[in-house]
Design an enzyme around this catalytic site. Sequence first.
Site, PDB file in Angstrom:
ATOM      1  N   ASP A 334       0.881  -1.147   0.000  1.00 39.81           N
ATOM      2  CA  ASP A 334       0.000   0.000   0.000  1.00 39.81           C
ATOM      3  C   ASP A 334       0.932   1.212   0.000  1.00 39.81           C
ATOM      4  O   ASP A 334       2.067   1.117   0.430  1.00 39.81           O
ATOM      5  CB  ASP A 334      -0.823  -0.036   1.292  1.00 39.81           C
ATOM      6  CG  ASP A 334      -1.923   1.007   1.299  1.00 39.81           C
ATOM      7  OD1 ASP A 334      -2.510   1.254   0.241  1.00 39.81           O
ATOM      8  OD2 ASP A 334      -2.180   1.568   2.373  1.00 39.81           O
ATOM      9  N   ASP A 528      -0.722  -0.433   6.155  1.00 39.10           N
ATOM     10  CA  ASP A 528      -0.625   0.158   7.488  1.00 39.10           C
ATOM     11  C   ASP A 528      -1.894  -0.102   8.289  1.00 39.10           C
ATOM     12  O   ASP A 528      -2.037   0.352   9.412  1.00 39.10           O
ATOM     13  CB  ASP A 528      -0.352   1.666   7.409  1.00 39.10           C
ATOM     14  CG  ASP A 528      -1.453   2.403   6.661  1.00 39.10           C
ATOM     15  OD1 ASP A 528      -2.389   1.750   6.150  1.00 39.10           O
ATOM     16  OD2 ASP A 528      -1.394   3.636   6.584  1.00 39.10           O
ATOM     17  N   ASP A 532      -7.220  -0.935   4.840  1.00 37.70           N
ATOM     18  CA  ASP A 532      -6.826  -2.018   3.943  1.00 37.70           C
ATOM     19  C   ASP A 532      -6.937  -3.395   4.592  1.00 37.70           C
ATOM     20  O   ASP A 532      -6.374  -4.366   4.108  1.00 37.70           O
ATOM     21  CB  ASP A 532      -5.436  -1.791   3.326  1.00 37.70           C
ATOM     22  CG  ASP A 532      -4.401  -1.402   4.352  1.00 37.70           C
ATOM     23  OD1 ASP A 532      -4.630  -1.681   5.532  1.00 37.70           O
ATOM     24  OD2 ASP A 532      -3.367  -0.832   3.956  1.00 37.70           O
TER      25      ASP A 532
HETATM   26  P1  ADP Z   1      -3.645   4.740  -0.113  1.00 41.02           P
HETATM   27  O1  ADP Z   1      -4.040   3.741  -1.097  1.00 41.02           O
HETATM   28  O2  ADP Z   1      -2.546   5.619  -0.642  1.00 41.02           O
HETATM   29  O3  ADP Z   1      -3.330   4.182   1.226  1.00 41.02           O
HETATM   30  P2  ADP Z   1      -6.383   5.485   0.618  1.00 41.02           P
HETATM   31  O4  ADP Z   1      -7.027   4.319  -0.054  1.00 41.02           O
HETATM   32  O5  ADP Z   1      -6.385   5.505   2.087  1.00 41.02           O
HETATM   33  O6  ADP Z   1      -4.885   5.737   0.079  1.00 41.02           O
HETATM   34  O7  ADP Z   1      -7.070   6.806   0.096  1.00 41.02           O
HETATM   35  C1  ADP Z   1      -7.126   7.072  -1.284  1.00 41.02           C
HETATM   36  C2  ADP Z   1      -7.502   8.462  -1.587  1.00 41.02           C
HETATM   37  O8  ADP Z   1      -8.785   8.729  -1.053  1.00 41.02           O
HETATM   38  C3  ADP Z   1      -6.594   9.499  -0.974  1.00 41.02           C
HETATM   39  O9  ADP Z   1      -5.489   9.757  -1.800  1.00 41.02           O
HETATM   40  C4  ADP Z   1      -7.533  10.694  -0.863  1.00 41.02           C
HETATM   41  O10 ADP Z   1      -7.620  11.353  -2.107  1.00 41.02           O
HETATM   42  C5  ADP Z   1      -8.861  10.057  -0.569  1.00 41.02           C
HETATM   43  N1  ADP Z   1      -9.141  10.009   0.875  1.00 41.02           N
HETATM   44  C6  ADP Z   1      -9.219   8.919   1.652  1.00 41.02           C
HETATM   45  N2  ADP Z   1      -9.493   9.237   2.922  1.00 41.02           N
HETATM   46  C7  ADP Z   1      -9.552  10.576   2.979  1.00 41.02           C
HETATM   47  C8  ADP Z   1      -9.792  11.535   4.007  1.00 41.02           C
HETATM   48  N3  ADP Z   1      -9.992  11.163   5.282  1.00 41.02           N
HETATM   49  N4  ADP Z   1      -9.808  12.840   3.666  1.00 41.02           N
HETATM   50  C9  ADP Z   1      -9.596  13.218   2.403  1.00 41.02           C
HETATM   51  N5  ADP Z   1      -9.362  12.388   1.400  1.00 41.02           N
HETATM   52  C10 ADP Z   1      -9.342  11.079   1.659  1.00 41.02           C
HETATM   53 MG    MG Z   2      -3.772   3.338   3.117  1.00 43.49          MG
END
Ligand code: ADP
Ligand code: MG
Length: 634
Positions: A334, A528, A532
Amino acid sequence: MNKKQKRMLRRILIAIALFFATLILEKTGLIAAVFGPAEVYVAFALYFAAFLIAGYDVLIKAWSNIRRGDPFDEAFLMTVATIGAFATILFPETEPQSAEGCAVMLFYQVGELFQSYAVGKSRKSISEMMDIAPDYANVERDGKLEEVDPEEVAVGSIIVVKPGERIPIDGIVVDGSSQLDTAALTGESIPRHVEAGAEVISGCINMTGRLRVQTTKPFGESTVSRILELVENASEKKAKTENFITRFARVYTPVVTLAAIVLAVVPPVLGMGPWTDWVLRGLTFLVVSCPCALVISVPLSFFGGIGGASRLGILVKGSNYLELLSKVDTVVFDKTGTLTSGTFNVVAVHPEAGIDPDYVLSNAAYAEAFSDHPIAVSIKRAYSGEIDQRHIRDVREESGHGVSAVVDEHVVMVGNDKLMAEHGSSWHECDLTGTVLHVAVDGVYAGHIVIADVVKDDAAQTIRDLHAAGVKKCVMLTGDRRDVAEAVAKKLGLDEVHAQLLPEDKVSAVERLLRLERGDGKLAFVGDGINDAPVLMRADIGIAMGAMGSDAAIEAADVVLMDDKPSNIARAMRVARKTMRIVWQNIVFAIGVKVLILVLAALGIANMWLAVFGDVGVAIIAILNAMRAMRVER
Ligand code: ADP
Ligand code: MG
């Protein structure tokens, strides 16, 4: 050595003394001089006494196994073989084997003692490594300190941790500042500085200052308890190799017993020699056949590997996962919080015409107030004002999209393109490379915040290490924008990258990669633990990192890295491979020597002495080898 082992040692020493005394009296002819033709019977009685002193518990165990209808184990093999050796006294025309019968039991018991000592020692060193359980907590009551059982401390209590003490319960520092030694939890030797407002985790040692901590969890849910629980349960999840050994021993013992009977009966019936000769060979065969080395050393190796890993801050939930980990050839990461630090800096705030940048930032901070996502945490840090939570209601977090909340009767949405599109709000693209957070108030676009985080120091080296260790594919999955994802992938030398994924897309991406797996290769997912968990469960092995404190990750993952350093993944794989190497060395060595001596015994070349030496020797070498699994470089 514990009491039971000490008692056993005493018994063995007495029996050995009696054995040698008898041996000397017999060989010097003293017994014969005094007792004349009754010599053999006197020697028999003395040897038999030594035999009973050393091995009565084996006889009792064999007998109770027979009564339970499940006779085939080592105790049975030893009993039949030794009693058989003593029984040669009944055949006056043969050389009596009393000394041999007694010696077999003595050696066997020495081996048993050594085994129990080794197992005890490795268990002890694991619990010492894991000696993180606090005995008490200093609870502050009416300005006075009381030492209380940590189990009895209510959530929200104020506890005091003095320098040199271990933090008993997870909480937040309310005042004081100090350095914490987290080595027992994370394997990390550099102390961590904490001051008021910092979260502290049970199990760390407070080194320098006095801290007042408000507890945030009951003891049973604190990090320490969870880790201990996890390590204690680890031995229940058995590796395939381990199960194989158990099954093997179950089939093996009856088979060799049968073989011994055939060996003792068939040749003399066919007139190939005297009965006594063949019966003796059969008995020798039984002594050799004991599978103890195998049965004890394989689980001990896994045990050692799990213990060694935990010393590095790598918690493996069972030996099956250690086995799987050694076969990993695809590692899927991730992005946020795993390969990148997860602490975003605000790069720019781009408000729409006529809107104050502070308005954009404060609305974002309010809407994110209740979220634990790294983005939310970073925005709250960037916002300088106080957040009054009474103004916020109806918070909804949409994973992979963003959040929405009602702030002072206005609907605020903060998130990516997908979130805006879903709720029918317009938005503006941004040219900057970075994660873009759009902010809309009551469906009207207010502008966006560009944030960026950095890749972790050791991320690129980890990818190189993994490739060098034979991992074929390193893949990154992220919900972030494509340009951000590609920039990171290029910097780190990843083989594959998939961007703009929702949590459920991550699951299907992993499933696709699983289908591409060939042969024995396994897929590990490293995350993390923030949104996920489904992917962690779906992968062959789920690895959660930076888990100090994150409950969801500890639940869902198979391997938990206490630290958030990616380099521990490569380390974990090294420990796993080393353990498996040791396991296989022991299997091959133990079975190899066993087969060799069995053949020699069947051919009548090996006598009982060699049989015992072979058996105990192999067991001891295998155990020593197994204990190597516990030693790891920090
Ligand atoms: P990653 O795959 O990098 O771990 P996430 O799946 O957690 O990222 O989130 C993907 C995208 O969703 C982020 O890049 C953001 O654009 C949006 N996002 C997720 N959670 C939030 C939040 N709490 N506030 C704002 N944007 C969010
Ligand atoms: Mg994440």
